[in-house]
Design a protein around this motif. Structure first.
Motif, PDB file in Angstrom:
ATOM      1  N   UNK A 113       0.818  -1.217   0.000  1.00  0.00           N
ATOM      2  CA  UNK A 113       0.000   0.000   0.000  1.00  0.00           C
ATOM      3  C   UNK A 113       0.849   1.263   0.000  1.00  0.00           C
ATOM      4  N   UNK A 114       2.117   1.153   0.372  1.00  0.00           N
ATOM      5  CA  UNK A 114       2.985   2.341   0.374  1.00  0.00           C
ATOM      6  C   UNK A 114       3.404   2.748  -1.034  1.00  0.00           C
ATOM      7  N   UNK A 115       3.362   1.801  -1.964  1.00  0.00           N
ATOM      8  CA  UNK A 115       3.804   2.112  -3.323  1.00  0.00           C
ATOM      9  C   UNK A 115       2.724   1.925  -4.375  1.00  0.00           C
ATOM     10  N   UNK A 116       1.615   1.278  -4.000  1.00  0.00           N
ATOM     11  CA  UNK A 116       0.629   0.918  -5.017  1.00  0.00           C
ATOM     12  C   UNK A 116      -0.021   2.131  -5.669  1.00  0.00           C
ATOM     13  N   UNK A 117      -0.182   3.212  -4.909  1.00  0.00           N
ATOM     14  CA  UNK A 117      -0.834   4.387  -5.500  1.00  0.00           C
ATOM     15  C   UNK A 117       0.005   4.966  -6.633  1.00  0.00           C
ATOM     16  N   UNK A 118       1.312   5.019  -6.429  1.00  0.00           N
ATOM     17  CA  UNK A 118       2.180   5.572  -7.454  1.00  0.00           C
ATOM     18  C   UNK A 118       2.326   4.632  -8.648  1.00  0.00           C
ATOM     19  N   UNK A 119       2.273   3.305  -8.396  1.00  0.00           N
ATOM     20  CA  UNK A 119       2.569   2.364  -9.465  1.00  0.00           C
ATOM     21  C   UNK A 119       1.356   2.006 -10.309  1.00  0.00           C
ATOM     22  N   UNK A 120       0.171   1.876  -9.686  1.00  0.00           N
ATOM     23  CA  UNK A 120      -0.999   1.465 -10.466  1.00  0.00           C
ATOM     24  C   UNK A 120      -2.231   2.307 -10.195  1.00  0.00           C
ATOM     25  N   UNK A 121      -2.150   3.306  -9.338  1.00  0.00           N
ATOM     26  CA  UNK A 121      -3.323   4.080  -8.981  1.00  0.00           C
ATOM     27  C   UNK A 121      -3.326   5.475  -9.555  1.00  0.00           C
ATOM     28  N   UNK A 122      -3.836   6.420  -8.777  1.00  0.00           N
ATOM     29  CA  UNK A 122      -4.033   7.775  -9.276  1.00  0.00           C
ATOM     30  C   UNK A 122      -2.727   8.482  -9.592  1.00  0.00           C
ATOM     31  N   UNK A 123      -1.618   7.976  -9.084  1.00  0.00           N
ATOM     32  CA  UNK A 123      -0.338   8.604  -9.373  1.00  0.00           C
ATOM     33  C   UNK A 123       0.049   8.543 -10.835  1.00  0.00           C
ATOM     34  N   UNK A 124      -0.595   7.660 -11.615  1.00  0.00           N
ATOM     35  CA  UNK A 124      -0.279   7.558 -13.038  1.00  0.00           C
ATOM     36  C   UNK A 124      -0.892   8.691 -13.859  1.00  0.00           C
ATOM     37  N   UNK A 125      -1.882   9.350 -13.307  1.00  0.00           N
ATOM     38  CA  UNK A 125      -2.525  10.430 -14.031  1.00  0.00           C
ATOM     39  C   UNK A 125      -3.583   9.943 -15.002  1.00  0.00           C
ATOM     40  N   UNK A 126      -3.199   9.225 -16.037  1.00  0.00           N
ATOM     41  CA  UNK A 126      -4.136   8.718 -17.034  1.00  0.00           C
ATOM     42  C   UNK A 126      -4.701   7.374 -16.571  1.00  0.00           C
ATOM     43  N   UNK A 127      -6.023   7.277 -16.263  1.00  0.00           N
ATOM     44  CA  UNK A 127      -6.578   6.036 -15.717  1.00  0.00           C
ATOM     45  C   UNK A 127      -6.322   4.810 -16.590  1.00  0.00           C
ATOM     46  N   UNK A 128      -6.364   4.976 -17.909  1.00  0.00           N
ATOM     47  CA  UNK A 128      -6.181   3.819 -18.792  1.00  0.00           C
ATOM     48  C   UNK A 128      -4.812   3.176 -18.611  1.00  0.00           C
ATOM     49  N   UNK A 129      -3.846   3.961 -18.131  1.00  0.00           N
ATOM     50  CA  UNK A 129      -2.514   3.390 -17.928  1.00  0.00           C
ATOM     51  C   UNK A 129      -2.501   2.317 -16.847  1.00  0.00           C
ATOM     52  N   UNK A 130      -3.464   2.385 -15.926  1.00  0.00           N
ATOM     53  CA  UNK A 130      -3.519   1.379 -14.867  1.00  0.00           C
ATOM     54  C   UNK A 130      -3.741  -0.014 -15.443  1.00  0.00           C
ATOM     55  N   UNK A 131      -4.464  -0.074 -16.557  1.00  0.00           N
ATOM     56  CA  UNK A 131      -4.687  -1.369 -17.205  1.00  0.00           C
ATOM     57  C   UNK A 131      -3.356  -2.035 -17.542  1.00  0.00           C
ATOM     58  N   UNK A 132      -2.449  -1.258 -18.109  1.00  0.00           N
ATOM     59  CA  UNK A 132      -1.154  -1.815 -18.490  1.00  0.00           C
ATOM     60  C   UNK A 132      -0.293  -2.099 -17.259  1.00  0.00           C
ATOM     61  N   UNK A 133      -0.461  -1.264 -16.227  1.00  0.00           N
ATOM     62  CA  UNK A 133       0.298  -1.504 -15.006  1.00  0.00           C
ATOM     63  C   UNK A 133      -0.077  -2.844 -14.385  1.00  0.00           C
ATOM     64  N   UNK A 134      -1.356  -3.200 -14.449  1.00  0.00           N
ATOM     65  CA  UNK A 134      -1.783  -4.504 -13.938  1.00  0.00           C
ATOM     66  C   UNK A 134      -1.343  -5.631 -14.879  1.00  0.00           C
ATOM     67  N   UNK A 135      -1.612  -5.456 -16.159  1.00  0.00           N
ATOM     68  CA  UNK A 135      -1.322  -6.519 -17.113  1.00  0.00           C
ATOM     69  C   UNK A 135       0.167  -6.833 -17.172  1.00  0.00           C
ATOM     70  N   UNK A 136       0.995  -5.784 -17.147  1.00  0.00           N
ATOM     71  CA  UNK A 136       2.435  -5.967 -17.234  1.00  0.00           C
ATOM     72  C   UNK A 136       3.082  -6.081 -15.864  1.00  0.00           C
ATOM     73  N   UNK A 137       2.249  -6.029 -14.811  1.00  0.00           N
ATOM     74  CA  UNK A 137       2.752  -6.105 -13.450  1.00  0.00           C
ATOM     75  C   UNK A 137       2.273  -7.358 -12.749  1.00  0.00           C
ATOM     76  N   UNK A 138       1.407  -7.188 -11.761  1.00  0.00           N
ATOM     77  CA  UNK A 138       1.057  -8.309 -10.882  1.00  0.00           C
ATOM     78  C   UNK A 138       0.336  -9.434 -11.609  1.00  0.00           C
ATOM     79  N   UNK A 139      -0.334  -9.140 -12.725  1.00  0.00           N
ATOM     80  CA  UNK A 139      -1.017 -10.214 -13.443  1.00  0.00           C
ATOM     81  C   UNK A 139      -0.058 -11.212 -14.077  1.00  0.00           C
ATOM     82  N   UNK A 140       1.203 -10.890 -14.133  1.00  0.00           N
ATOM     83  CA  UNK A 140       2.186 -11.850 -14.625  1.00  0.00           C
ATOM     84  C   UNK A 140       2.380 -13.005 -13.637  1.00  0.00           C
TER      85      UNK A 140
END
Length: 261
Positions: A67-94
């Motif tokens: 929870x200390x890093x998740x906001x920056x890596x896959x949440x609102x810290x990305x700015x563009x919401x659609x980018x979260x899709x790629x953060x999940x797909x190329x991240x924890x979904x692996x």
């Protein structure tokens, strides 16, 4: 590979320990994801490994997301919401894809709390053994989130749809005894007996031929979504391979010699 995973060998068994107790073995950091994926790829290439035990260092199995890093890596810290899709797909979904494709049988030795993606990680393993200190929660809803790591596919297959819905909609934890009653785990043991129990089971599995274990696991996985006729065809092909292995010939000779002795 980072220091997230500690891998030890016990004969044909690989004991894999998530070794970051300061984050309660959170899975969502990039190096943790890379370590999990690399571990699976390495073991798939190593025919001397016939079973894997996955457990956590410290009091927790895994807290899931950091929870200390998740906001920056896959949440609102990305700015563009659609980018979260790629953060999940190329991240924890692996991780679920890697563990699903891990060819050898896997045992989750759940030593403590398994929350969110940690609960789902346990479900990614073939067999789950719990310490009496283990606690399980599909807790995403408590954070206003949903299981982005495949939990909606994994959990119903472990406990059935009604119980998966109860866990997912309330986000509330269940203890080891309830997890056993619901079929989330196959056994519960005292905390100090967890690793001996997991090792004992893993050694019994690993005493069997490597090719037969890997093909049996593949059939079980395919059987979760394949049609019967398709699975039968795949089974026939795998069985044809198994009939021509050295291990089968030796086992058959041993059986016939005992019967004729």
């Amino acid at each position: 590979m980072s220091d997230f995973l500690q891998i030890e060998r016990d004969g044909h068994v690989a004991v894999v320990t998530m070794n970051r107790p300061q984050t309660r073995n959170a899975l969502s950091d990039d190096d943790a994801i890379e370590s999990m994926v690399a571990m699976c790829e390495t073991i798939n290439k190593d025919m001397s490994v016939r079973a894997v035990i996955l457990t956590g260092a410290g009091p927790a199995f895994s807290s899931g997301g950091n929870l200390k890093t998740i906001r920056e890596s896959v949440g609102t810290g990305l700015g563009e919401p659609a980018n979260s899709r790629y953060a999940y797909r190329d991240g924890i979904q692996r991780i679920p894809m890697a563990l699903c494709n891990l060819e050898v049988p896997t045992i989750a030795a759940v030593n403590g709390p398994a929350y969110g993606a940690g609960n789902d990680l346990a479900c990614m393993c073939d067999i789950r053994i719990a310490s009496d200190k283990a606690v399980f929660a599909e807790s995403f809803v408590k954070l206003g989130l949903l299981p982005g790591d495949g939990g909606a596919w994994l959990l119903p297959r472990a406990v059935g749809m009604s119980r998966a819905c109860e866990m997912s909609f309330t986000g509330e934890p269940i203890d080891a005894a309830q997890a056993l009653a619901w079929g989330l785990v196959s056994r519960v043991v005292p905390a100090d007996e967890l690793m001996p129990a997991a090792l004992g089971l893993a050694r019994r599995i690993a005493s069997n031929p490597a090719h037969a274990l890997r093909m049996t696991k593949r059939l079980l996985r395919e059987g979760q979504h394949a049609r019967l006729d398709s699975l039968l065809e795949m089974s026939a092909g795998f069985q044809a391979l198994a009939h021509h292995t050295v291990e089968h010939e030796a086992a058959l000779d041993g059986f016939l010699n005992r019967r004729n002795g």
